[in-house]
Design an enzyme around this catalytic site. Structure first.
Site, PDB file in Angstrom:
ATOM      1  N   SER A  15       0.831  -1.204   0.000  1.00 31.04           N
ATOM      2  CA  SER A  15       0.000   0.000   0.000  1.00 31.04           C
ATOM      3  C   SER A  15       0.866   1.255   0.000  1.00 31.04           C
ATOM      4  O   SER A  15       0.602   2.205  -0.741  1.00 31.04           O
ATOM      5  CB  SER A  15      -0.922   0.002   1.226  1.00 31.04           C
ATOM      6  N   ARG A  38       1.043   7.808   5.841  1.00 29.16           N
ATOM      7  CA  ARG A  38       0.171   7.027   6.719  1.00 29.16           C
ATOM      8  C   ARG A  38      -1.229   7.635   6.767  1.00 29.16           C
ATOM      9  O   ARG A  38      -2.220   6.910   6.854  1.00 29.16           O
ATOM     10  CB  ARG A  38       0.774   6.912   8.121  1.00 29.16           C
ATOM     11  N   HIS A  41      -2.751   6.500   3.621  1.00 26.02           N
ATOM     12  CA  HIS A  41      -3.029   5.067   3.763  1.00 26.02           C
ATOM     13  C   HIS A  41      -4.311   4.838   4.550  1.00 26.02           C
ATOM     14  O   HIS A  41      -5.105   3.944   4.233  1.00 26.02           O
ATOM     15  CB  HIS A  41      -1.851   4.393   4.463  1.00 26.02           C
TER      16      HIS A  41
END
Length: 213
Positions: A15, A38, A41
């Protein structure tokens, strides 16, 4: 569409590879990159590449605070649940959310204000070695600004409440201060974003979690 076969342990890494690829040649501060990636994500929203604001030295100061065992205070149980407690505890950091405390509820009702506002008062009473992760309540940020104007200086404010009423303005109130902050400008954010920013900072310290993903 073909389903990609990938080992469970490799899903997160893949990812992050995709996120890096899709960010393309956008210039991102290397210190900010692990946090931004992040956040993307967690949200699948690349708009954060334009709206995530980080004040000068905030990341460095936040990492120093975490290494010194700063307390982490959230404005929702959801954000509290999303923080990696094991990694935080390795650094001696304790995590709190006072929103469900009886004394907070009673005081908020008596004063005719939100529990988020009162929970910030309770957190401020802990001292200044605190990192705030606010993902839901703009009234929490507004109350923190009032404490800041009175001289309070926490280690970091993560200001990412989501919504429509007072959300944008409350974030700007924090940006205007000299307190280190990470803020998602605009309406977007949420408890999951608040937690993932805390985790990103923790993982940047804990190299065993691959902080450089």
């Amino acid at each position: 569409m073909d389903i990609q076969k990938i080992a469970p342990m490799d899903i997160e890494r893949e990812s992050f590879r995709i996120i890096t690829e899709e960010l393309g040649d956008r210039v991102i501060d290397p210190e900010l990159a692990p946090i931004l990636k992040r956040v993307i994500h967690t949200s699948a929203d690349f708009e954060y590449a334009d709206t995530l604001y980080v004040s000068k030295d905030a990341i460095r100061l936040a990492k120093e605070a975490l290494k010194s065992g700063a307390s982490i205070v959230t404005d929702t149980q959801m954000a509290l649940a999303g923080i990696n407690k094991r990694t935080a505890e390795k650094l001696g950091c304790r995590t709190f959310c006072f929103m469900s405390d009886d004394d907070v509820a009673k005081q908020a009702k008596a004063q005719g204000v939100t529990r988020a506002r009162v929970s910030m008062d309770k957190a401020v009473a802990m001292g200044e070695n605190v990192i705030f992760a606010i993902g839901n309540a703009p009234t929490a940020l507004i109350r923190l600004r009032e404490h800041i104007d009175a001289g309070y200086r926490p280690k970091l404010i993560i200001g990412v409440p989501v919504g429509f009423v007072n959300v944008v303005a409350s974030k700007e109130l924090i940006i205007e201060t000299d307190v280190p902050c990470i803020v998602a400008r605009g309406r977007k954010g949420g408890s999951n974003i608040a937690a993932c920013i805390v985790n990103a900072l923790l993982y940047m310290i804990d190299e065993t979690r691959g902080g450089n993903l």
